[in-house]
Motif scaffolding. Structure first.
Motif, PDB file in Angstrom:
ATOM      1  N   SER A 111      30.987  34.139  32.852  1.00 53.11           N
ATOM      2  CA  SER A 111      30.345  35.292  33.484  1.00 53.11           C
ATOM      3  C   SER A 111      29.332  35.965  32.554  1.00 53.11           C
ATOM      4  O   SER A 111      29.684  36.355  31.439  1.00 53.11           O
ATOM      5  CB  SER A 111      31.395  36.318  33.903  1.00 53.11           C
ATOM      6  OG  SER A 111      32.260  35.783  34.865  1.00 53.11           O
ATOM      7  N   PRO A 112      28.081  36.146  33.012  1.00 54.36           N
ATOM      8  CA  PRO A 112      27.068  36.790  32.171  1.00 54.36           C
ATOM      9  C   PRO A 112      27.116  38.312  32.232  1.00 54.36           C
ATOM     10  O   PRO A 112      26.553  38.990  31.383  1.00 54.36           O
ATOM     11  CB  PRO A 112      25.751  36.272  32.769  1.00 54.36           C
ATOM     12  CG  PRO A 112      26.073  36.052  34.219  1.00 54.36           C
ATOM     13  CD  PRO A 112      27.513  35.621  34.260  1.00 54.36           C
ATOM     14  N   ASN A 113      27.790  38.863  33.257  1.00 52.82           N
ATOM     15  CA  ASN A 113      27.865  40.317  33.387  1.00 52.82           C
ATOM     16  C   ASN A 113      29.143  40.700  34.137  1.00 52.82           C
ATOM     17  O   ASN A 113      29.871  39.827  34.629  1.00 52.82           O
ATOM     18  CB  ASN A 113      26.625  40.871  34.099  1.00 52.82           C
ATOM     19  CG  ASN A 113      26.379  40.190  35.445  1.00 52.82           C
ATOM     20  OD1 ASN A 113      27.255  40.141  36.310  1.00 52.82           O
ATOM     21  ND2 ASN A 113      25.190  39.623  35.613  1.00 52.82           N
ATOM     22  N   ALA A 114      29.374  42.010  34.231  1.00 51.88           N
ATOM     23  CA  ALA A 114      30.612  42.504  34.827  1.00 51.88           C
ATOM     24  C   ALA A 114      30.712  42.178  36.308  1.00 51.88           C
ATOM     25  O   ALA A 114      31.798  41.887  36.816  1.00 51.88           O
ATOM     26  CB  ALA A 114      30.729  44.009  34.615  1.00 51.88           C
ATOM     27  N   VAL A 115      29.583  42.197  37.026  1.00 49.29           N
ATOM     28  CA  VAL A 115      29.600  41.939  38.468  1.00 49.29           C
ATOM     29  C   VAL A 115      30.082  40.518  38.766  1.00 49.29           C
ATOM     30  O   VAL A 115      30.930  40.296  39.641  1.00 49.29           O
ATOM     31  CB  VAL A 115      28.207  42.178  39.090  1.00 49.29           C
ATOM     32  CG1 VAL A 115      28.193  41.755  40.555  1.00 49.29           C
ATOM     33  CG2 VAL A 115      27.809  43.642  38.966  1.00 49.29           C
ATOM     34  N   VAL A 116      29.550  39.559  38.028  1.00 47.34           N
ATOM     35  CA  VAL A 116      29.956  38.160  38.219  1.00 47.34           C
ATOM     36  C   VAL A 116      31.434  37.991  37.857  1.00 47.34           C
ATOM     37  O   VAL A 116      32.184  37.292  38.553  1.00 47.34           O
ATOM     38  CB  VAL A 116      29.080  37.211  37.379  1.00 47.34           C
ATOM     39  CG1 VAL A 116      29.592  35.773  37.471  1.00 47.34           C
ATOM     40  CG2 VAL A 116      27.625  37.286  37.835  1.00 47.34           C
ATOM     41  N   LEU A 117      31.860  38.637  36.788  1.00 48.78           N
ATOM     42  CA  LEU A 117      33.264  38.545  36.375  1.00 48.78           C
ATOM     43  C   LEU A 117      34.184  39.110  37.456  1.00 48.78           C
ATOM     44  O   LEU A 117      35.216  38.508  37.778  1.00 48.78           O
ATOM     45  CB  LEU A 117      33.473  39.288  35.055  1.00 48.78           C
ATOM     46  CG  LEU A 117      34.909  39.335  34.514  1.00 48.78           C
ATOM     47  CD1 LEU A 117      35.456  37.935  34.296  1.00 48.78           C
ATOM     48  CD2 LEU A 117      34.972  40.148  33.222  1.00 48.78           C
ATOM     49  N   ILE A 118      33.827  40.247  38.027  1.00 50.00           N
ATOM     50  CA  ILE A 118      34.647  40.862  39.077  1.00 50.00           C
ATOM     51  C   ILE A 118      34.731  39.941  40.296  1.00 50.00           C
ATOM     52  O   ILE A 118      35.807  39.760  40.879  1.00 50.00           O
ATOM     53  CB  ILE A 118      34.071  42.243  39.458  1.00 50.00           C
ATOM     54  CG1 ILE A 118      34.280  43.225  38.301  1.00 50.00           C
ATOM     55  CG2 ILE A 118      34.726  42.770  40.731  1.00 50.00           C
ATOM     56  CD1 ILE A 118      33.487  44.505  38.425  1.00 50.00           C
ATOM     57  N   CYS A 119      33.604  39.338  40.671  1.00 49.18           N
ATOM     58  CA  CYS A 119      33.609  38.416  41.820  1.00 49.18           C
ATOM     59  C   CYS A 119      34.483  37.192  41.547  1.00 49.18           C
ATOM     60  O   CYS A 119      35.234  36.742  42.425  1.00 49.18           O
ATOM     61  CB  CYS A 119      32.181  37.975  42.142  1.00 49.18           C
ATOM     62  SG  CYS A 119      31.136  39.293  42.803  1.00 49.18           S
ATOM     63  N   ALA A 120      34.391  36.666  40.328  1.00 50.09           N
ATOM     64  CA  ALA A 120      35.212  35.504  39.961  1.00 50.09           C
ATOM     65  C   ALA A 120      36.691  35.867  39.951  1.00 50.09           C
ATOM     66  O   ALA A 120      37.554  35.069  40.347  1.00 50.09           O
ATOM     67  CB  ALA A 120      34.781  34.966  38.605  1.00 50.09           C
ATOM     68  N   ARG A 121      37.011  37.079  39.508  1.00 58.20           N
ATOM     69  CA  ARG A 121      38.401  37.533  39.511  1.00 58.20           C
ATOM     70  C   ARG A 121      38.920  37.685  40.941  1.00 58.20           C
ATOM     71  O   ARG A 121      40.101  37.427  41.218  1.00 58.20           O
ATOM     72  CB  ARG A 121      38.504  38.875  38.774  1.00 58.20           C
ATOM     73  CG  ARG A 121      38.367  38.752  37.279  1.00 58.20           C
ATOM     74  CD  ARG A 121      39.635  38.243  36.647  1.00 58.20           C
ATOM     75  NE  ARG A 121      40.678  39.253  36.679  1.00 58.20           N
ATOM     76  CZ  ARG A 121      41.950  39.010  36.442  1.00 58.20           C
ATOM     77  NH1 ARG A 121      42.375  37.788  36.195  1.00 58.20           N
ATOM     78  NH2 ARG A 121      42.846  39.991  36.472  1.00 58.20           N
ATOM     79  N   LEU A 122      38.058  38.095  41.858  1.00 59.56           N
ATOM     80  CA  LEU A 122      38.439  38.191  43.265  1.00 59.56           C
ATOM     81  C   LEU A 122      38.847  36.823  43.806  1.00 59.56           C
ATOM     82  O   LEU A 122      39.867  36.685  44.497  1.00 59.56           O
ATOM     83  CB  LEU A 122      37.279  38.757  44.074  1.00 59.56           C
ATOM     84  CG  LEU A 122      37.554  39.153  45.518  1.00 59.56           C
ATOM     85  CD1 LEU A 122      38.415  40.400  45.583  1.00 59.56           C
ATOM     86  CD2 LEU A 122      36.252  39.392  46.266  1.00 59.56           C
ATOM     87  N   VAL A 123      38.068  35.797  43.455  1.00 62.63           N
ATOM     88  CA  VAL A 123      38.379  34.436  43.896  1.00 62.63           C
ATOM     89  C   VAL A 123      39.669  33.958  43.242  1.00 62.63           C
ATOM     90  O   VAL A 123      40.491  33.277  43.866  1.00 62.63           O
ATOM     91  CB  VAL A 123      37.209  33.487  43.582  1.00 62.63           C
ATOM     92  CG1 VAL A 123      37.555  32.055  43.975  1.00 62.63           C
ATOM     93  CG2 VAL A 123      35.942  33.937  44.293  1.00 62.63           C
ATOM     94  N   GLN A 124      39.865  34.308  41.976  1.00 64.06           N
ATOM     95  CA  GLN A 124      41.116  33.971  41.300  1.00 64.06           C
ATOM     96  C   GLN A 124      42.312  34.562  42.044  1.00 64.06           C
ATOM     97  O   GLN A 124      43.349  33.897  42.204  1.00 64.06           O
ATOM     98  CB  GLN A 124      41.103  34.532  39.870  1.00 64.06           C
ATOM     99  CG  GLN A 124      40.800  33.532  38.775  1.00 64.06           C
ATOM    100  CD  GLN A 124      41.180  34.097  37.418  1.00 64.06           C
ATOM    101  OE1 GLN A 124      41.108  35.297  37.173  1.00 64.06           O
ATOM    102  NE2 GLN A 124      41.582  33.223  36.525  1.00 64.06           N
ATOM    103  N   GLY A 125      42.190  35.820  42.466  1.00 60.53           N
ATOM    104  CA  GLY A 125      43.283  36.471  43.191  1.00 60.53           C
ATOM    105  C   GLY A 125      43.582  35.790  44.511  1.00 60.53           C
ATOM    106  O   GLY A 125      44.743  35.648  44.906  1.00 60.53           O
ATOM    107  N   LEU A 126      42.528  35.351  45.202  1.00 61.52           N
ATOM    108  CA  LEU A 126      42.713  34.593  46.446  1.00 61.52           C
ATOM    109  C   LEU A 126      43.503  33.314  46.173  1.00 61.52           C
ATOM    110  O   LEU A 126      44.447  32.974  46.909  1.00 61.52           O
ATOM    111  CB  LEU A 126      41.343  34.253  47.042  1.00 61.52           C
ATOM    112  CG  LEU A 126      41.297  33.204  48.154  1.00 61.52           C
ATOM    113  CD1 LEU A 126      42.083  33.671  49.369  1.00 61.52           C
ATOM    114  CD2 LEU A 126      39.861  32.889  48.540  1.00 61.52           C
TER     115      LEU A 126
END
Length: 470
Positions: A111-126
């Motif tokens: 992740s290059p920034n916080a927004v991308v990291l948050i989106c990736a974490r959302l997919v992880q939670g799914l």
């Protein structure tokens, strides 16, 4: 001669039996890896919060979203994920979940920034929501014998407890030696191993094509929980009276009402409301929600306290949490025996009260307070959690018909994850509201103690009335 032939014929049977046992054991390994990696990411991320904030430039609100995006998706999707496994086959869904989790972990690391990291974490939670119920379904399919299945589930749960305990230590070590991105890369070999073992040894469950997916219920649940968490998180930065915050609260209430209306009308609801006609089911569900608000909200706050206020490195922060997490497993093992002696509801009361006393014992904490001055209080908090979870789970499962135990367990998991979301959102907003970190920490400790005592009162007083089944 016939005896010799019989003896020779026993070799293929014995070999087949051993092969089946080995296959079941390797299936158990794959399922334990699936549940373990989910639990690992619950605690390992907390040690990296400060490093992530410095690297990506995020404040407390962004760090809250990094944690909450995972648990929001986990809580919102877990019931649907179980139904999807019933419909398509648990093996296919489990492997899809492992693949998604592994890919999302790589996205988190890059992740290059916080927004991308948050989106990736959302997919992880799914993906985590997919892994947990379907791993249990595959274990149930692999072990036909009740006693063997019970032992397998115990191993599955113990592996998750070990992952929870190891998370802070492993996270601290990886961050110190490599950097915070390594905490997500560690999931890659676990995911690949779990995928291969599942593909090679797990046998799929029977497909129930008649099982419907409650898509409208799913969408309203995500919207309601996401809006509520967003309102609480952003209130810390924008203020509780900000129009956007008020709009999010209103939107969450409307969506929650729509969710309840939908679930009361559909023939195959995502959340069968009739379950709440069982008194003990309702009480234990409320307790699960309240306990997670307190405990997991505090873990988030204490992680930032150790690093931002006391200046501990990620390594030492990880070590600081090891005793706290490690206390859960041995108390988990003692809890059933204690419940047999004094009763499960009283055991839950004692556990919640112990955690509340631990919170109250830390209210005087200040910047620079010695770790050893709060060590016993941290153990009391986690020990209370370890004491109440086994009787809480068994009481909830015992309050409904066996045919509905799967959906009941799913509801408990979803409710507890919802509590985690709300705890992190609320306590994080208190830290960010006025810039006074220690004031927010003190408020968080008082709220946690109050919430835990309410949980003790709910189960202690509510359980006195006879349980009622619909």
């Amino acid at each position: 001669m016939p005896a010799e032939f019989l003896q020779m014929g026993s070799f293929p049977k014995a070999w087949s039996r051993r092969g089946a046992q080995a296959s079941s054991a390797l299936t158990l390994t794959a399922m334990s890896l699936g549940y373990g990696v989910v639990q690992l990411d619950v605690t390992i991320v907390n040690t990296a919060l400060d490093a992530m904030g410095k690297s990506l430039g995020g404040g407390v609100a962004e760090l809250q979203w990094v944690v909450s995006a995972y648990t929001i998706a986990f809580a919102a999707f877990i019931l649907t994920a179980g139904a999807l496994g019933d419909r398509i086959g648990a093996k296919r869904i489990f492997m899809a979940g492992f693949a998604i989790f592994t890919a999302a972990s790589l996205a988190c690391a890059l992740s290059p920034n916080a927004v991308v990291l948050i989106c990736a974490r959302l997919v992880q939670g799914l993906a985590a929501a997919i892994l947990v119920p379907n791993s249990l379904a595959l274990l149930n399919h692999a072990y036909a014998d009740d006693r063997a299945r019970g032992r397998a589930v115990a191993v599955w749960a113990a592996g998750a407890s070990l992952a929870l305990t190891a998370g802070p230590f492993v996270g601290g070590a990886l961050i110190t030696l490599v950097g915070w991105r390594a905490i997500f890369l560690v999931n890659l070999p676990i995911g690949l191993a779990g995928l291969w073992l599942s593909w090679r040894y797990a046998t799929d469950t029977t497909q129930a094509r008649s099982r419907e997916i409650d898509l409208p219920g799913q969408l309203t649940a995500i919207g309601a929980l996401g809006s509520l968490a967003g309102a609480i998180i952003e209130a810390g930065a924008l203020g509780w009276a900000h129009p956007a915050v008020i709009a999010a609260f209103v939107g969450s209430a409307v969506l929650a009402a729509l969710f309840v209306w939908r679930e009361s009308r559909t023939t195959q609801p995502m959340l069968p409301l009739s379950l709440f006609g069982h008194r003990l089911f309702t009480l234990t569900t409320i307790v699960g929600l309240l306990v997670n608000i307190a405990i997991y909200g505090l873990i988030f706050v204490l992680s930032l306290y150790f690093q931002r206020i006391n200046g501990l490195s990620a390594w030492w922060t990880g070590l600081a949490f090891v005793p706290m997490m490690g206390a859960v497993l041995p108390v988990n093992l003692l809890a059933p025996r204690i419940a047999e002696r004094i009763g499960p509801c009283l055991t839950i009361v004692v556990g919640a009260s112990s955690s509340a006393l631990g919170c109250l014992g830390m209210v005087w904490i200040e910047a620079g307070t010695s770790y050893w001055a709060i060590f016993a209080q941290m153990i009391a908090i986690s020990g209370g959690l370890g004491l109440l979870v086994p009787p809480l789970t068994s009481t909830l499962l015992g309050s409904v018909e066996k045919a509905r135990s799967g959906i009941a367990a799913g509801v408990l998991n979803a409710t507890r994850q919802t509590g985690s979301v709300l705890g992190v959102a609320l306590f994080g907003s208190l830290l960010a509201s006025d810039g006074a970190f220690m004031s927010g920490l003190h408020q968080s400790l008082v709220i946690s103690a109050a919430v835990l005592l309410i949980a003790a009162a709910v189960i202690g007083l509510g359980a006195r009335a006879p349980a009622r089944a619909m």
